[in-house]
Write a protein that holds these residues in place. Sequence first.
Motif, mmCIF file in Angstrom:
data_model
loop_
_atom_site.group_PDB
_atom_site.id
_atom_site.type_symbol
_atom_site.label_atom_id
_atom_site.label_comp_id
_atom_site.label_asym_id
_atom_site.label_seq_id
_atom_site.Cartn_x
_atom_site.Cartn_y
_atom_site.Cartn_z
ATOM 1 N N GLN A 124 7.443 -7.287 -9.937
ATOM 2 C CA GLN A 124 6.560 -6.704 -8.931
ATOM 3 C C GLN A 124 7.182 -5.465 -8.294
ATOM 4 N N ILE A 125 8.496 -5.506 -8.055
ATOM 5 C CA ILE A 125 9.181 -4.356 -7.453
ATOM 6 C C ILE A 125 9.165 -3.164 -8.410
ATOM 7 N N ILE A 126 9.429 -3.410 -9.686
ATOM 8 C CA ILE A 126 9.430 -2.328 -10.677
ATOM 9 C C ILE A 126 8.072 -1.645 -10.732
ATOM 10 N N ILE A 127 7.009 -2.432 -10.748
ATOM 11 C CA ILE A 127 5.657 -1.869 -10.817
ATOM 12 C C ILE A 127 5.326 -1.103 -9.538
ATOM 13 N N SER A 128 5.734 -1.636 -8.388
ATOM 14 C CA SER A 128 5.466 -0.983 -7.102
ATOM 15 C C SER A 128 6.177 0.363 -7.011
ATOM 16 N N VAL A 129 7.423 0.409 -7.450
ATOM 17 C CA VAL A 129 8.179 1.659 -7.429
ATOM 18 C C VAL A 129 7.554 2.674 -8.377
ATOM 19 N N LEU A 139 6.151 6.429 -7.390
ATOM 20 C CA LEU A 139 6.599 7.656 -8.039
ATOM 21 C C LEU A 139 5.420 8.438 -8.616
ATOM 22 N N LEU A 140 4.450 7.739 -9.182
ATOM 23 C CA LEU A 140 3.270 8.415 -9.729
ATOM 24 C C LEU A 140 2.428 9.041 -8.619
ATOM 25 N N LEU A 141 2.302 8.331 -7.508
ATOM 26 C CA LEU A 141 1.527 8.866 -6.383
ATOM 27 C C LEU A 141 2.219 10.083 -5.777
ATOM 28 N N ARG A 142 3.545 10.088 -5.776
ATOM 29 C CA ARG A 142 4.306 11.193 -5.202
ATOM 30 C C ARG A 142 4.213 12.469 -6.038
ATOM 31 N N LEU A 143 3.730 12.325 -7.273
ATOM 32 C CA LEU A 143 3.542 13.517 -8.101
ATOM 33 C C LEU A 143 2.446 14.411 -7.525
ATOM 34 N N GLY A 144 1.559 13.792 -6.751
ATOM 35 C CA GLY A 144 0.490 14.547 -6.094
ATOM 36 C C GLY A 144 0.811 14.736 -4.624
ATOM 37 N N SER A 145 -0.204 14.978 -3.840
ATOM 38 C CA SER A 145 -0.018 15.183 -2.392
ATOM 39 C C SER A 145 -0.256 13.865 -1.664
ATOM 40 N N PHE A 146 0.602 12.895 -1.932
ATOM 41 C CA PHE A 146 0.441 11.568 -1.339
ATOM 42 C C PHE A 146 0.897 11.552 0.115
ATOM 43 N N ASP A 147 0.078 10.996 0.976
ATOM 44 C CA ASP A 147 0.355 10.902 2.401
ATOM 45 C C ASP A 147 1.216 9.671 2.666
ATOM 46 N N THR A 148 2.417 9.874 3.186
ATOM 47 C CA THR A 148 3.335 8.757 3.426
ATOM 48 C C THR A 148 3.255 8.222 4.853
ATOM 49 N N SER A 182 -0.871 7.747 13.771
ATOM 50 C CA SER A 182 -0.260 7.398 12.494
ATOM 51 C C SER A 182 1.247 7.586 12.592
ATOM 52 N N ILE A 183 1.972 6.907 11.716
ATOM 53 C CA ILE A 183 3.426 6.991 11.689
ATOM 54 C C ILE A 183 3.848 7.419 10.281
ATOM 55 N N ASP A 184 4.541 8.549 10.180
ATOM 56 C CA ASP A 184 4.972 9.046 8.881
ATOM 57 C C ASP A 184 6.322 8.424 8.508
ATOM 58 N N LEU A 185 6.346 7.672 7.418
ATOM 59 C CA LEU A 185 7.569 6.998 6.983
ATOM 60 C C LEU A 185 8.382 7.836 6.015
ATOM 61 N N GLY A 186 7.787 8.901 5.489
ATOM 62 C CA GLY A 186 8.507 9.741 4.539
ATOM 63 C C GLY A 186 8.927 8.956 3.308
ATOM 64 N N ILE A 187 10.160 9.152 2.867
ATOM 65 C CA ILE A 187 10.660 8.475 1.672
ATOM 66 C C ILE A 187 10.749 6.968 1.868
ATOM 67 N N PHE A 188 10.835 6.523 3.129
ATOM 68 C CA PHE A 188 10.927 5.089 3.404
ATOM 69 C C PHE A 188 9.610 4.363 3.124
ATOM 70 N N TYR A 189 8.570 5.151 2.823
ATOM 71 C CA TYR A 189 7.274 4.541 2.522
ATOM 72 C C TYR A 189 7.376 3.666 1.275
ATOM 73 N N VAL A 190 8.302 3.989 0.375
ATOM 74 C CA VAL A 190 8.455 3.198 -0.840
ATOM 75 C C VAL A 190 8.821 1.750 -0.503
ATOM 76 N N PHE A 202 7.964 0.203 2.275
ATOM 77 C CA PHE A 202 6.749 -0.418 2.790
ATOM 78 C C PHE A 202 5.810 -0.776 1.649
ATOM 79 N N LEU A 203 5.678 0.129 0.674
ATOM 80 C CA LEU A 203 4.762 -0.108 -0.446
ATOM 81 C C LEU A 203 5.175 -1.345 -1.238
ATOM 82 N N ILE A 204 6.463 -1.496 -1.469
ATOM 83 C CA ILE A 204 6.954 -2.680 -2.189
ATOM 84 C C ILE A 204 6.611 -3.940 -1.408
ATOM 85 N N PHE A 205 6.933 -3.927 -0.114
ATOM 86 C CA PHE A 205 6.645 -5.087 0.740
ATOM 87 C C PHE A 205 5.152 -5.414 0.747
#
Length: 324
Positions: free
Chosen positions: A120-125, A129-138, A148-156, A158-161
């Motif tokens: 699950q973690i591998i798929i989430s990461v 990474l695919l979403l970050r190729l575009g203009s993904f809002d973190t 809103s709260i911008d998590l920046g790179i730490f959004y990954v 949150f996404l895994i969780f």
Amino acid sequence: MTITTTITILAISFIVSVVLAPILIPMLRRLKFGQSIREEGPQSHMKKAGTPTMGGIIFLISIIATTVIVGNMFGIFTTQSVVIILVLAGFGLIGFLDDGIKVIFKRNLGLTSLQKLIGQIIISVAAFLLLRLGSFDTSIGIPFTDWSIDLGIFYVGFLIFWLVGFSNAVNLTDGLDGLVAGTASIAFSAFGVLALYNEQADVALFTFAVTGALLGFLIFNANPAKVFMGDTGSLALGGALALVSVLVKEELLLLLIGLVFVVETLSVILQVASFKLRGKRIFKMSPIHHHFELSGWSERKVVGVFWSTALVVALIAVVTEALI
């Protein structure tokens, strides 16, 4: 996206599920892919032993086919569509392996928790990474506000969780005939409306494809179920639902729209914590749908009440969010 397009999506995915089910269910039965029932579970469930499982394959095929075909037909198949399908299929594959081990070795345990978590973690990461190729809002929006709260790179993190958490939450909820198929179709529909409101046709396409596919599956999964979705379906639905909430930037609103899944998970956490700390159980059995069964409710009553609850909270969430 027009109403006609939405109806077309619902109709196609519904029909595909209805057509596939009578073909795949007998195949699963011939392969002896029957459900193993926990001995410690409600005794009334023992009669379900042997019911074909891994039926999630039915609606997964329907969802993916509808999303790809209709998406390309109307020009709304995007990178986000690819990412959603990746998560749906990836989490579904983990569930498929889990189910496969259970039915082949005739036991109630498939993959270990660690094996599932790593997958699950591998798929989430990969999704991040695919979403970050575009203009993904973190950033994470606060429901019913403009904050809103911008998590920046730490959004990954949150996404895994978020994806792992809700994938397992939906999996825990899948214990009664039609329970997840009904509640999940309501939740996806709610996010479909929000996606339309945000003019995200690609996300709306996927959510309504899920809704139609699940309603078609529900014909065969409603009590008494002729087939179970298994982890193949529940893990896939949970991961995809969490990702949809991310794409429409209503992450925390999923706590309300997916309230049934949240409560089911909390009931398990509280039950385990209470027993370990106090040696006493809070519920007669967890997840909480079993508690109501052991309290004298019929399976159909439990499912009906949970469906109704899911519908009410989804309406509250969508209407409130749209008005504010």
